[in-house]
Design a protein around this motif. Structure first.
Motif, PDB file in Angstrom:
ATOM      1  N   TRP A 180       0.628  -1.028   0.264  1.00 38.98           N
ATOM      2  CA  TRP A 180      -0.252   0.241  -0.307  1.00 38.98           C
ATOM      3  C   TRP A 180       0.600   1.110   0.320  1.00 38.98           C
ATOM      4  O   TRP A 180       2.270   0.324  -0.134  1.00 38.98           O
ATOM      5  CB  TRP A 180      -0.844  -0.171   1.584  1.00 38.98           C
ATOM      6  N   ASP A 222      -4.935   2.799   1.213  1.00 36.89           N
ATOM      7  CA  ASP A 222      -4.901   1.321   0.497  1.00 36.89           C
ATOM      8  C   ASP A 222      -5.754   1.635  -0.624  1.00 36.89           C
ATOM      9  O   ASP A 222      -6.479   0.262  -0.795  1.00 36.89           O
ATOM     10  CB  ASP A 222      -5.464   0.354   1.469  1.00 36.89           C
ATOM     11  N   TRP A 241      -7.460  -2.474  -1.083  1.00 33.35           N
ATOM     12  CA  TRP A 241      -8.546  -2.599  -0.108  1.00 33.35           C
ATOM     13  C   TRP A 241      -9.897  -1.398  -0.417  1.00 33.35           C
ATOM     14  O   TRP A 241     -10.677  -1.625   1.015  1.00 33.35           O
ATOM     15  CB  TRP A 241      -8.451  -2.651   1.108  1.00 33.35           C
ATOM     16  N   ASP A 242      -9.561  -0.271  -1.232  1.00 30.66           N
ATOM     17  CA  ASP A 242     -10.364   0.925  -1.472  1.00 30.66           C
ATOM     18  C   ASP A 242     -11.436   0.263  -2.463  1.00 30.66           C
ATOM     19  O   ASP A 242     -12.711   0.548  -3.012  1.00 30.66           O
ATOM     20  CB  ASP A 242     -10.408   2.033  -1.537  1.00 30.66           C
ATOM     21  N   THR A 284     -12.638   3.612   3.205  1.00 34.61           N
ATOM     22  CA  THR A 284     -11.869   2.796   4.926  1.00 34.61           C
ATOM     23  C   THR A 284     -10.539   3.186   4.733  1.00 34.61           C
ATOM     24  O   THR A 284     -10.048   3.303   5.734  1.00 34.61           O
ATOM     25  CB  THR A 284     -12.198   1.564   4.327  1.00 34.61           C
ATOM     26  N   TYR A 285      -9.768   2.734   3.422  1.00 30.02           N
ATOM     27  CA  TYR A 285      -8.393   2.794   3.436  1.00 30.02           C
ATOM     28  C   TYR A 285      -7.576   3.967   3.200  1.00 30.02           C
ATOM     29  O   TYR A 285      -6.836   3.731   2.829  1.00 30.02           O
ATOM     30  CB  TYR A 285      -7.797   1.474   3.158  1.00 30.02           C
ATOM     31  N   ILE A 315      -4.033   1.703  10.772  1.00 29.42           N
ATOM     32  CA  ILE A 315      -4.121   1.158   9.553  1.00 29.42           C
ATOM     33  C   ILE A 315      -3.754  -0.735  10.381  1.00 29.42           C
ATOM     34  O   ILE A 315      -3.398  -1.468   9.385  1.00 29.42           O
ATOM     35  CB  ILE A 315      -2.297   1.736   8.814  1.00 29.42           C
ATOM     36  N   HIS A 341      -2.736  -4.048   9.221  1.00 27.70           N
ATOM     37  CA  HIS A 341      -1.923  -4.251   7.870  1.00 27.70           C
ATOM     38  C   HIS A 341      -0.515  -4.296   9.126  1.00 27.70           C
ATOM     39  O   HIS A 341      -0.635  -3.729   9.979  1.00 27.70           O
ATOM     40  CB  HIS A 341      -2.372  -3.009   7.438  1.00 27.70           C
TER      41      HIS A 341
END
Length: 326
Positions: free
Chosen positions: A235, A248, A251-252, A263-264, A272, A276
């Motif tokens: 990320w 990230d 993950w989004d 969210t990230y 995080i 992570h």
């Protein structure tokens, strides 16, 4: 005479072909090679030579490794050097026969790094980069010209690029048909050319865009906990007004149309680290920024985005038992 003419014609065609091939990837000038240390006595001096070579996008150079054994050379890895790991996909060391202690080193660059160098100094590097890097760079330039405006601050630029990557990329876990296509998913060409990538491709594309926009950025490598499994992951860390934030884009990416998730986006270390973990052999700046956290920003949005946000809040309230109606 006719035979002589035919031979000359063949020679001319051969020379033209060689010149064309060379134009696709121009070697580094001898004057620049002269700036790379020739004598290396240990792995740290070897790394210094390799870093200087990458500063100049040298594809191949020679060192005298008199102070290093064959085992030293065979066991060396760039994995422990953060800077070289960010720039290179790999390298090759060859000791030509009867060359004494000379070692020929060939460097294989990440397309992200090639494109970034060519963007910053096109006159020096644009003709030296690979075809894949050139194609990715042109596509990145097109995105910036279409989506970034002079009145945007760094946060807005970051969000626009985040949204572009998420909206235009499909995440993949496996390989694609063909070696080149499979290789592309790990780099910027996966996102910018083929629209398919793994997390490394997402992160390296974010890094390239931030480099082009003058925003400090790292690709963070480590692990993440997904579906009760720990997996290798990548990320970004992005600097906004001298504060660092985790982003990230992988993950989004929900792969669902008309649904944006943040969210990230712009998280602190504590946030995080809930799922992570950065590699312990890497040094990254602390990320404690709050000013540009997504929820802290008063962001203008479309009606669809506003409706989505309201639905998310309502769903959260229902799930937590804090909503007055269902």
């Amino acid at each position: 005479m006719g035979r002589f003419f035919k031979v000359n014609k063949f020679v001319i065609k051969t020379i033209v072909l060689i010149m064309f091939i060379c134009s696709l990837r121009v070697p580094i000038f001898a004057s620049e090679l002269a700036q790379i240390p020739y004598s290396v006595g240990n792995k740290y001096q070897l790394e210094e030579a390799m870093i200087i070579a990458t500063d100049r996008l040298a594809n191949e150079f020679t060192v005298n490794a008199a102070g290093m054994t064959n085992d030293d050379l065979r066991s060396y890895s760039i994995v422990d050097n953060q800077l070289l790991s960010e720039r290179l996909n790999g390298y090759k060391m060859v000791k030509p026969r009867a060359s004494g202690n000379e070692v020929v080193i060939t460097l294989y660059y990440k397309t992200m790094y090639e494109a970034s160098m060519a963007y910053k100094d096109p006159n020096t590097y644009e003709r030296k980069i690979s075809r894949e890097a050139r194609e990715a760079l042109e596509n990145a330039k097109s995105v910036i010209s279409r989506k970034i405006t002079p009145d945007m601050n760094d946060f807005t630029k970051e969000k626009v690029i985040h949204d572009y990557i998420v909206e235009n990329t499909t995440y993949t876990k496996g390989s694609l048909e063909g070696r080149k296509a499979t290789e592309s998913i790990f780099g910027v060409q996966g996102v910018l050319c083929n629209k398919v990538a793994v997390c490394q491709g997402y992160a390296e594309t974010m890094k390239l865009f931030m480099d082009m926009l003058g925003i400090d950025c790292y690709v963070v490598t480590g692990t993440a906990n997904a579906n009760k499994q720990t997996v290798a992951h990548a990320w970004n860390l992005v600097n906004l007004d001298n504060e660092w934030y985790h982003v990230d884009t992988t993950w989004d990416d929900t792969d669902q149309e008309n649904q944006k998730v943040y969210t990230y986006f712009n998280l602190t270390d504590d946030e995080i680290m809930k799922d992570h973990r950065a590699d312990s052999n890497r040094r990254y700046p602390e990320a404690n920024g709050k000013k540009y956290a997504y929820d802290a920003m008063n962001i203008a949005c479309t009606y669809e985005e506003f409706s989505q946000k309201i639905n998310e809040l309502l769903q959260k309230g229902v799930s937590e038992g804090n909503c007055l109606w269902q």
